[in-house]
Design a protein around this motif. Structure first.
Motif, short mmCIF file in Angstrom:
data_model
loop_
_atom_site.label_atom_id
_atom_site.label_comp_id
_atom_site.label_asym_id
_atom_site.label_seq_id
_atom_site.Cartn_x
_atom_site.Cartn_y
_atom_site.Cartn_z
N UNK A 62 -20.90 -2.25 -2.76
CA UNK A 62 -19.52 -2.70 -2.96
C UNK A 62 -18.90 -1.80 -4.02
N UNK A 63 -17.81 -1.16 -3.68
CA UNK A 63 -17.13 -0.25 -4.61
C UNK A 63 -15.68 -0.69 -4.79
N UNK A 64 -15.14 -0.36 -5.94
CA UNK A 64 -13.77 -0.71 -6.29
C UNK A 64 -12.97 0.57 -6.47
N UNK A 65 -11.80 0.62 -5.85
CA UNK A 65 -10.94 1.79 -5.91
C UNK A 65 -9.64 1.41 -6.60
N UNK A 66 -9.28 2.17 -7.65
CA UNK A 66 -8.05 1.92 -8.39
C UNK A 66 -6.87 2.47 -7.59
N UNK A 67 -5.84 1.65 -7.47
CA UNK A 67 -4.63 2.03 -6.74
C UNK A 67 -3.56 2.46 -7.74
N UNK A 68 -2.85 3.52 -7.40
CA UNK A 68 -1.79 4.02 -8.27
C UNK A 68 -0.72 4.70 -7.42
N UNK A 69 0.47 4.77 -7.95
CA UNK A 69 1.55 5.48 -7.27
C UNK A 69 1.52 6.93 -7.72
N UNK A 70 1.35 7.82 -6.78
CA UNK A 70 1.28 9.25 -7.08
C UNK A 70 2.70 9.81 -7.24
N UNK A 71 2.87 10.85 -8.04
CA UNK A 71 4.19 11.47 -8.19
C UNK A 71 4.73 11.95 -6.84
N UNK A 72 5.94 11.57 -6.53
CA UNK A 72 6.58 11.96 -5.28
C UNK A 72 6.21 11.08 -4.10
N UNK A 73 5.40 10.05 -4.33
CA UNK A 73 4.99 9.15 -3.25
C UNK A 73 5.67 7.81 -3.41
N UNK A 74 6.01 7.19 -2.29
CA UNK A 74 6.63 5.87 -2.30
C UNK A 74 5.56 4.79 -2.33
N UNK A 75 4.43 5.03 -1.66
CA UNK A 75 3.37 4.04 -1.53
C UNK A 75 2.40 4.09 -2.71
N UNK A 76 1.86 2.92 -3.04
CA UNK A 76 0.79 2.82 -4.02
C UNK A 76 -0.51 2.90 -3.25
N UNK A 77 -1.37 3.86 -3.61
CA UNK A 77 -2.59 4.04 -2.84
C UNK A 77 -3.70 4.61 -3.71
N UNK A 118 -4.06 1.65 0.99
CA UNK A 118 -2.62 1.63 0.75
C UNK A 118 -2.20 0.20 0.47
N UNK A 119 -1.55 -0.02 -0.68
CA UNK A 119 -1.13 -1.36 -1.08
C UNK A 119 0.16 -1.76 -0.39
N UNK A 120 0.20 -3.00 0.08
CA UNK A 120 1.42 -3.58 0.62
C UNK A 120 1.60 -4.94 -0.03
N UNK A 121 2.77 -5.18 -0.59
CA UNK A 121 3.07 -6.45 -1.23
C UNK A 121 3.13 -7.56 -0.18
N UNK A 122 2.42 -8.67 -0.41
CA UNK A 122 2.45 -9.77 0.56
C UNK A 122 3.85 -10.37 0.68
#
Length: 71
Positions: free
Chosen positions: A25-40, A51-55
């Motif tokens: 089981x691994x955990x991946x930190x999500x962040x918004x990259x420069x120039x990107x709209x999505x948090x991934x 890719x994060x999507x707000x519920x």
């Protein structure tokens, strides 16, 4: 087994947990990259992109002590 084209939508923020290809089981930190709209984020071991999507808000009526309300 590398799958660099796989993208999974997650609803957890800021960290997404998953069962990696090696069985750990691994955990991946999500962040918004420069120039990107999505948090991934991308798992460095199996190279799956998360890719994060707000519920969305629930439209179900909830009954409480003050009567029916929308949540």
């Amino acid at each position: 087994m590398e799958n660099s084209s796989a993208v999974r939508t997650v609803y957890d923020f800021p960290v997404a947990g998953h069962l990696c290809t090696d069985g750990a089981v691994r955990y991946t930190r999500l962040a918004r990259r420069p120039g990107s709209v999505q948090t991934q984020g991308e798992c460095p071991h199996c190279h799956i992109t998360f890719q994060y999507r707000k519920p969305l808000r629930s439209n179900v009526r909830h009954f409480g002590e003050h009567g029916a309300t929308l949540s």
